[in-house]
Design an enzyme around this catalytic site. Sequence first.
Site, PDB file in Angstrom:
ATOM      1  N   HIS A   1       0.827  -1.214   0.000  1.00 53.18           N
ATOM      2  CA  HIS A   1       0.000   0.000   0.000  1.00 53.18           C
ATOM      3  C   HIS A   1       0.864   1.268   0.000  1.00 53.18           C
ATOM      4  O   HIS A   1       0.521   2.266   0.627  1.00 53.18           O
ATOM      5  CB  HIS A   1      -0.937   0.025   1.212  1.00 53.18           C
TER       6      HIS A   1
ATOM      7  N   ASN B   1     -10.263  -2.814   2.571  1.00 49.36           N
ATOM      8  CA  ASN B   1      -9.981  -2.795   1.134  1.00 49.36           C
ATOM      9  C   ASN B   1     -11.279  -2.556   0.366  1.00 49.36           C
ATOM     10  O   ASN B   1     -12.360  -2.537   0.958  1.00 49.36           O
ATOM     11  CB  ASN B   1      -9.397  -4.140   0.681  1.00 49.36           C
TER      12      ASN B   1
ATOM     13  N   TYR C   1       0.940  -4.099  12.134  1.00 42.83           N
ATOM     14  CA  TYR C   1       0.881  -2.671  11.789  1.00 42.83           C
ATOM     15  C   TYR C   1       1.680  -1.817  12.759  1.00 42.83           C
ATOM     16  O   TYR C   1       2.412  -0.911  12.354  1.00 42.83           O
ATOM     17  CB  TYR C   1      -0.578  -2.197  11.706  1.00 42.83           C
TER      18      TYR C   1
HETATM   19 FE1  HDD Z   1      -2.429  -4.772   5.543  1.00 39.71          FE
HETATM   20  C1  HDD Z   1      -0.982  -1.741   5.171  1.00 39.71           C
HETATM   21  C2  HDD Z   1      -5.404  -3.474   4.320  1.00 39.71           C
HETATM   22  C3  HDD Z   1      -3.843  -7.903   5.603  1.00 39.71           C
HETATM   23  C4  HDD Z   1       0.319  -5.931   7.071  1.00 39.71           C
HETATM   24  N1  HDD Z   1      -3.064  -2.967   4.860  1.00 39.71           N
HETATM   25  C5  HDD Z   1      -2.307  -1.839   4.800  1.00 39.71           C
HETATM   26  C6  HDD Z   1      -3.096  -0.755   4.295  1.00 39.71           C
HETATM   27  C7  HDD Z   1      -4.346  -1.245   4.060  1.00 39.71           C
HETATM   28  C8  HDD Z   1      -4.318  -2.636   4.418  1.00 39.71           C
HETATM   29  C9  HDD Z   1      -5.525  -0.483   3.516  1.00 39.71           C
HETATM   30  C10 HDD Z   1      -2.601   0.651   4.057  1.00 39.71           C
HETATM   31  C11 HDD Z   1      -2.915   1.564   5.192  1.00 39.71           C
HETATM   32  C12 HDD Z   1      -2.479   2.967   4.845  1.00 39.71           C
HETATM   33  O1  HDD Z   1      -3.148   3.587   3.991  1.00 39.71           O
HETATM   34  O2  HDD Z   1      -1.482   3.403   5.402  1.00 39.71           O
HETATM   35  N2  HDD Z   1      -4.227  -5.552   4.985  1.00 39.71           N
HETATM   36  C13 HDD Z   1      -5.340  -4.836   4.617  1.00 39.71           C
HETATM   37  C14 HDD Z   1      -6.475  -5.718   4.561  1.00 39.71           C
HETATM   38  C15 HDD Z   1      -6.045  -6.961   4.910  1.00 39.71           C
HETATM   39  C16 HDD Z   1      -4.627  -6.850   5.193  1.00 39.71           C
HETATM   40  C17 HDD Z   1      -7.877  -5.277   4.205  1.00 39.71           C
HETATM   41  C18 HDD Z   1      -6.804  -8.231   5.029  1.00 39.71           C
HETATM   42  C19 HDD Z   1      -8.072  -8.304   5.260  1.00 39.71           C
HETATM   43  N3  HDD Z   1      -1.853  -6.578   6.175  1.00 39.71           N
HETATM   44  C20 HDD Z   1      -2.588  -7.755   6.158  1.00 39.71           C
HETATM   45  C21 HDD Z   1      -1.859  -8.796   6.824  1.00 39.71           C
HETATM   46  C22 HDD Z   1      -0.673  -8.243   7.257  1.00 39.71           C
HETATM   47  C23 HDD Z   1      -0.697  -6.858   6.840  1.00 39.71           C
HETATM   48  C24 HDD Z   1      -2.346 -10.221   7.013  1.00 39.71           C
HETATM   49  C25 HDD Z   1       0.465  -8.850   8.012  1.00 39.71           C
HETATM   50  C26 HDD Z   1       0.393  -9.895   8.774  1.00 39.71           C
HETATM   51  N4  HDD Z   1      -0.616  -3.992   5.958  1.00 39.71           N
HETATM   52  C27 HDD Z   1       0.354  -4.642   6.654  1.00 39.71           C
HETATM   53  C28 HDD Z   1       1.550  -3.777   6.972  1.00 39.71           C
HETATM   54  C29 HDD Z   1       1.122  -2.409   6.361  1.00 39.71           C
HETATM   55  C30 HDD Z   1      -0.243  -2.717   5.756  1.00 39.71           C
HETATM   56  C31 HDD Z   1       2.861  -4.330   6.536  1.00 39.71           C
HETATM   57  C32 HDD Z   1       2.082  -1.743   5.394  1.00 39.71           C
HETATM   58  C33 HDD Z   1       2.118  -0.296   5.783  1.00 39.71           C
HETATM   59  C34 HDD Z   1       1.393  -0.216   7.026  1.00 39.71           C
HETATM   60  O3  HDD Z   1       0.932  -1.456   7.360  1.00 39.71           O
HETATM   61  O4  HDD Z   1       1.237   0.781   7.673  1.00 39.71           O
HETATM   62  O5  HDD Z   1       1.733  -3.687   8.330  1.00 39.71           O
END
Ligand code: HDD
Length: 695
Positions: free
Chosen positions: A83, A156, A370
């Site tokens: 993202h 999402n 997160y």
């Molecule tokens: Fe995630 C970012 C949505 C599963 C780990 N995720 C991130 C963002 C969104 C989502 C919208 C961007 C937020 C922003 O605008 O800063 N992610 C989802 C959805 C998931 C999902 C809807 C499943 C239903 N994500 C998911 C899993 C993991 C992560 C299973 C890890 C175990 N996601 C992350 C992260 C991020 C992230 C690596 C990257 C940047 C951040 O968090 O701030 O932690």
Amino acid sequence: MSKKTAASRVAANESDTFGQGGERHQAAGGSHPDLTTNQGLAVAENQNSLRAQPRGPTLLEDFILREKITHFDHERIPERIVHARGTGVHGFFELTQSLAKYTRAAILGEVGVRTPVFTRFSTVAGGAGSVDTPRDVRGFAVKLYTKQGNWDLVGNNIPVFFIQDAIKFPDLVHAVKMEPDRGFPQAASAHDTFWDFISLTPESLHMIMWAMSDRAIPRSLRMMEGFGIHSFRLVNEAGDSTFVKFHWRPKLGLQSTLWDEAVKIAGADPDFHRRDMFEAIAAGSFPEWEFAVQLFTQEEADRFPFDHLDPTKLIPEEQVPLQVVGRMVLDRWPDNFFAETEQVAFCPSHIVPGIDFSNDPLLQGRLFSYLDTQLSRLGSPNFHQIPVNAPKCPFANQQRDGHMQMAQPKGRVNYEPSSLMDDSPRENPRAGFRSFATAESGERGRVRAETFADHYSQARQFFRSQTAPEQAHVASALVFELSKVATAHVREAMVGHLRRVDESLAKRVADGLGLQALPPAAETSVPAQDREPSPALQIIGKMKATLEGRCVGILVNDGSDAALIGALRKAALDAGAAVKIVAPKLGGAKLSDGALQPADGQLAGTPSVMFDAVAVVLSVAGAAALAKEGAAVDFVRDAFGHLKAIAIDAGGQALLQAAGVAPDTGVVAAHDTATFIAAAKTRQWAREPKVRTLA
Ligand code: HDD
């Protein structure tokens, strides 16, 4: 720590200063503050570094140069691992119907109260500098600054996810991002490693259906649905729990692009979605979503033919209807992209009393990831003090110090329990957050519930719920993606999975790929069950026939009919659209009445993919000139190929002829503005089989 927020403290510090550099001076553009160093020293000369002599070396003594360059060298922070590319906007949430019966969360109980929000939309796979319109899931993350603390709903635009357990997330993301040995492709799932992983992860098949549908190529961030995906709990004052799924539904209706259009938009305007949002807000046309919930009890959940804790499953709206209980309006563009959109830190673990998690294993892993990622991106456990992240309610505890600490807590007490300071913060058993008390039983182990084993039924239900054009788009997207996969056994394995989803889909994809024989169906212990089609899963069924929030482009040249342009513009504006004039020169065209009509876009840089419908108003000479312009020919050919309504006069007709376009009912006489506007409110789906071969 005092109860004053970090945000207000920073503001207070600013007002304590002596005024930037003390003086203001007069320049050509008016009075402005002195340019200073970060220590407040006024800078006399910002164009040349300190030299030993005019053509000699630069001196190490130049602390002004060093400060400026050092700061610049450290301007970037790590982009989000997923993202990374996003667009953030401020706005508000307003409850329209109380859920107080189900939850003690004030934000869901107090009708009419406006809660500030910051919402960030994103693509998933591409880097921060990638384009806005790849085929991808879109992030839909909302930070609600409630009076009981920040609630982050990090969702999402698709209501299910690829995997059932967070432990697979790093593998999924590695597989979809650019391949590690070659560093490409950027922002694209159409490559071997992604489809290799998917072919070995059948639980992803339902999400794949969504990702191959036009949901993954939205027309505008303002025209997407949003989903909290996981089941959460609402918990009321009595401690009773009700399961809930959260939904956002766009006021402008759902709308997507066509694949060929999305590809061309990427070249014409890589910032298409960001610009669209910026322009809508600048024009005062504030994007709005309904906030809806699906509420269900444990007993109801026990009767679902799927496990609601499995994030690869959704609850069809026909089974548990959506209740609209609020709205979100986005009405303010951030002042600064980095400070707000880049630094905003969403965490699904940010919830408020009255909302709680479910045992969804994907959600459980997210609760860790997160916060962890914010520490690496923002570099400090004090990231909550950055204004966009700080709660807007008072917050206080005994956490102290750390990198970039902005707070200056007073007093001796930085521990709890304590008896030395009356105003030291204490726990609050009445108002504080309490986890819902569930009884857990069973054996510990690295196991997946049997109830998570059906990977194909909802994939089939999704595909069979789509209209014919949507099914053709899913099949064609699969052909496109798998055509970019060089490894034959991966392509074949995917077709084997599609046979489990829907035999006709598998045949179409196999045919589109030119496979000589249908590969064997994937092995499974749980073949798909036929479920009732759910029309709510369509885009076309949910699309609104409207021009609200859309844009009409009018192609003109010297001599174009001024009155006709005026009438078309008025009709489009009256229908709620924006109107942009496209001409060979930005300075404009001299119309039939002799007036100069300035252009909003120059033809070569403003193709018809920028618009929802187009009008072509040309004099005979103007049309003859444009017939020789590739950009003008492409303008009408693409508008037609992208199933848009086209209004033409005689000159427009001549250009269409030059482009080899044979008009159909979506090509309308420009003076018949009513018919044009009616046609412009939708796409001309019947035209599609005539302009492209779909799988
Ligand atoms: Fe995630 C970012 C949505 C599963 C780990 N995720 C991130 C963002 C969104 C989502 C919208 C961007 C937020 C922003 O605008 O800063 N992610 C989802 C959805 C998931 C999902 C809807 C499943 C239903 N994500 C998911 C899993 C993991 C992560 C299973 C890890 C175990 N996601 C992350 C992260 C991020 C992230 C690596 C990257 C940047 C951040 O968090 O701030 O932690």
